[in-house]
Design a protein around this motif. Sequence first.
Motif, mmCIF file in Angstrom:
data_model
loop_
_atom_site.group_PDB
_atom_site.id
_atom_site.type_symbol
_atom_site.label_atom_id
_atom_site.label_comp_id
_atom_site.label_asym_id
_atom_site.label_seq_id
_atom_site.Cartn_x
_atom_site.Cartn_y
_atom_site.Cartn_z
ATOM 1 N N GLU A 125 0.827 -1.204 0.000
ATOM 2 C CA GLU A 125 0.000 0.000 0.000
ATOM 3 C C GLU A 125 0.863 1.257 0.000
ATOM 4 O O GLU A 125 2.004 1.252 0.446
ATOM 5 C CB GLU A 125 -0.974 -0.003 1.176
ATOM 6 C CG GLU A 125 -0.332 -0.027 2.541
ATOM 7 C CD GLU A 125 -1.354 -0.118 3.665
ATOM 8 O OE1 GLU A 125 -2.565 -0.057 3.414
ATOM 9 O OE2 GLU A 125 -0.910 -0.235 4.809
ATOM 10 N N GLY A 130 3.489 -1.550 -7.484
ATOM 11 C CA GLY A 130 3.440 -2.728 -6.634
ATOM 12 C C GLY A 130 4.600 -3.658 -6.958
ATOM 13 O O GLY A 130 5.737 -3.408 -6.594
ATOM 14 N N ARG A 157 -2.997 -8.093 -1.447
ATOM 15 C CA ARG A 157 -3.808 -6.886 -1.607
ATOM 16 C C ARG A 157 -2.919 -5.716 -1.997
ATOM 17 O O ARG A 157 -1.867 -5.492 -1.391
ATOM 18 C CB ARG A 157 -4.542 -6.557 -0.312
ATOM 19 C CG ARG A 157 -5.608 -7.569 0.047
ATOM 20 C CD ARG A 157 -6.343 -7.201 1.304
ATOM 21 N NE ARG A 157 -5.396 -6.980 2.393
ATOM 22 C CZ ARG A 157 -5.603 -6.188 3.431
ATOM 23 N NH1 ARG A 157 -6.721 -5.515 3.548
ATOM 24 N NH2 ARG A 157 -4.703 -6.062 4.375
ATOM 25 N N PHE A 158 -3.377 -4.969 -2.984
ATOM 26 C CA PHE A 158 -2.697 -3.769 -3.455
ATOM 27 C C PHE A 158 -3.642 -2.600 -3.241
ATOM 28 O O PHE A 158 -4.761 -2.612 -3.745
ATOM 29 C CB PHE A 158 -2.357 -3.901 -4.943
ATOM 30 C CG PHE A 158 -1.399 -5.017 -5.258
ATOM 31 C CD1 PHE A 158 -0.063 -4.753 -5.472
ATOM 32 C CD2 PHE A 158 -1.834 -6.340 -5.347
ATOM 33 C CE1 PHE A 158 0.831 -5.769 -5.772
ATOM 34 C CE2 PHE A 158 -0.959 -7.366 -5.639
ATOM 35 C CZ PHE A 158 0.381 -7.077 -5.855
ATOM 36 N N SER A 159 -3.188 -1.591 -2.496
ATOM 37 C CA SER A 159 -4.056 -0.461 -2.176
ATOM 38 C C SER A 159 -3.278 0.847 -2.285
ATOM 39 O O SER A 159 -2.134 0.927 -1.832
ATOM 40 C CB SER A 159 -4.596 -0.637 -0.744
ATOM 41 O OG SER A 159 -5.395 0.450 -0.390
ATOM 42 N N ASN A 164 0.970 1.054 -11.329
ATOM 43 C CA ASN A 164 0.563 -0.319 -11.612
ATOM 44 C C ASN A 164 0.669 -1.181 -10.354
ATOM 45 O O ASN A 164 1.667 -1.117 -9.649
ATOM 46 C CB ASN A 164 1.443 -0.977 -12.685
ATOM 47 C CG ASN A 164 1.341 -0.293 -14.021
ATOM 48 O OD1 ASN A 164 2.280 0.370 -14.446
ATOM 49 N ND2 ASN A 164 0.234 -0.445 -14.703
ATOM 50 N N GLY A 165 -0.313 -2.030 -10.135
ATOM 51 C CA GLY A 165 -0.231 -2.989 -9.037
ATOM 52 C C GLY A 165 0.769 -4.081 -9.372
ATOM 53 O O GLY A 165 1.653 -4.403 -8.580
ATOM 54 N N ASN A 179 -5.454 -11.953 -6.490
ATOM 55 C CA ASN A 179 -5.049 -10.712 -5.830
ATOM 56 C C ASN A 179 -6.196 -9.703 -5.888
ATOM 57 O O ASN A 179 -7.043 -9.783 -6.768
ATOM 58 C CB ASN A 179 -3.798 -10.132 -6.507
ATOM 59 C CG ASN A 179 -2.619 -11.066 -6.390
ATOM 60 O OD1 ASN A 179 -2.258 -11.471 -5.300
ATOM 61 N ND2 ASN A 179 -2.026 -11.422 -7.514
ATOM 62 N N SER A 180 -6.190 -8.752 -4.967
ATOM 63 C CA SER A 180 -7.210 -7.695 -5.014
ATOM 64 C C SER A 180 -6.524 -6.338 -5.134
ATOM 65 O O SER A 180 -5.436 -6.136 -4.602
ATOM 66 C CB SER A 180 -8.103 -7.749 -3.776
ATOM 67 O OG SER A 180 -7.366 -7.454 -2.623
ATOM 68 N N PHE A 181 -7.195 -5.443 -5.859
ATOM 69 C CA PHE A 181 -6.646 -4.123 -6.164
ATOM 70 C C PHE A 181 -7.660 -3.047 -5.808
ATOM 71 O O PHE A 181 -8.793 -3.097 -6.271
ATOM 72 C CB PHE A 181 -6.288 -4.044 -7.655
ATOM 73 C CG PHE A 181 -5.309 -5.100 -8.099
ATOM 74 C CD1 PHE A 181 -3.950 -4.839 -8.108
ATOM 75 C CD2 PHE A 181 -5.754 -6.358 -8.505
ATOM 76 C CE1 PHE A 181 -3.048 -5.813 -8.512
ATOM 77 C CE2 PHE A 181 -4.857 -7.332 -8.902
ATOM 78 C CZ PHE A 181 -3.494 -7.061 -8.914
ATOM 79 N N SER A 182 -7.229 -2.077 -4.996
ATOM 80 C CA SER A 182 -8.104 -0.971 -4.610
ATOM 81 C C SER A 182 -7.342 0.332 -4.772
ATOM 82 O O SER A 182 -6.244 0.486 -4.232
ATOM 83 C CB SER A 182 -8.536 -1.154 -3.148
ATOM 84 O OG SER A 182 -9.233 -0.027 -2.704
ATOM 85 N N VAL A 184 -5.815 1.626 -7.477
ATOM 86 C CA VAL A 184 -4.550 1.325 -8.171
ATOM 87 C C VAL A 184 -4.600 1.973 -9.545
ATOM 88 O O VAL A 184 -5.592 1.856 -10.254
ATOM 89 C CB VAL A 184 -4.329 -0.194 -8.291
ATOM 90 C CG1 VAL A 184 -3.130 -0.494 -9.167
ATOM 91 C CG2 VAL A 184 -4.169 -0.809 -6.915
#
Length: 188
Positions: A125, A130, A157-159, A164-165, A179-182, A184
């Motif tokens: 984060e 990322g 998780r990428f926040s 770029n994630g 994976n989850s991206f918020s 990004v």
Amino acid sequence: KQTGAFPVFETVNGEGIQVQTSSLNQANKIRLEGLTLESFNTDPGLVLSSCKESKFADLHIKGPWVQLQGAVITPTQVGILLEATSTPVTSKDNTFEKITITGFSYAVLSNKDVLNNTFNNMLIESCGYGVVFGRDTVLGQVAQNTGPINNTISNSRFSDININGVWIRKGIGNISSNNSFSKVGNDA
């Protein structure tokens, strides 16, 4: 805590940093767990210099990068940097589990032929990028025959990532899974 212009933590071969690393003396079977690595400048938090078969778990790697629109991305400001002496003597078969990385231009970066590294259950984060593979890879150079190979990023998780994630510019067989991206890719 970092006290000078060098990485917070760096793996080196068994004979010291001044000796050429080979498959016989490269860092291996290291276990680093339950630590906070804090960088105060533009140097990396954790550098794996041709490290193999090691486990890194429950780490918090913190840097000084601040997320703002148009924030400067510094190429050397990396949370985890994976390096290689050559294609056969590389960072390979390492596991990264439950790692939190905040405040770096690049959370994870490698331009070398790193192989079979697993990144699982990470929280990345407030970073510029990322996970980045092959950003500056020049195919045909030492330790750059293919770029990163068969590395896996999963259940992470990428926040609040500016650009770029996950960015795989060079390399083959790399996987991003579950994976989850918020927030990004919106440059803050």
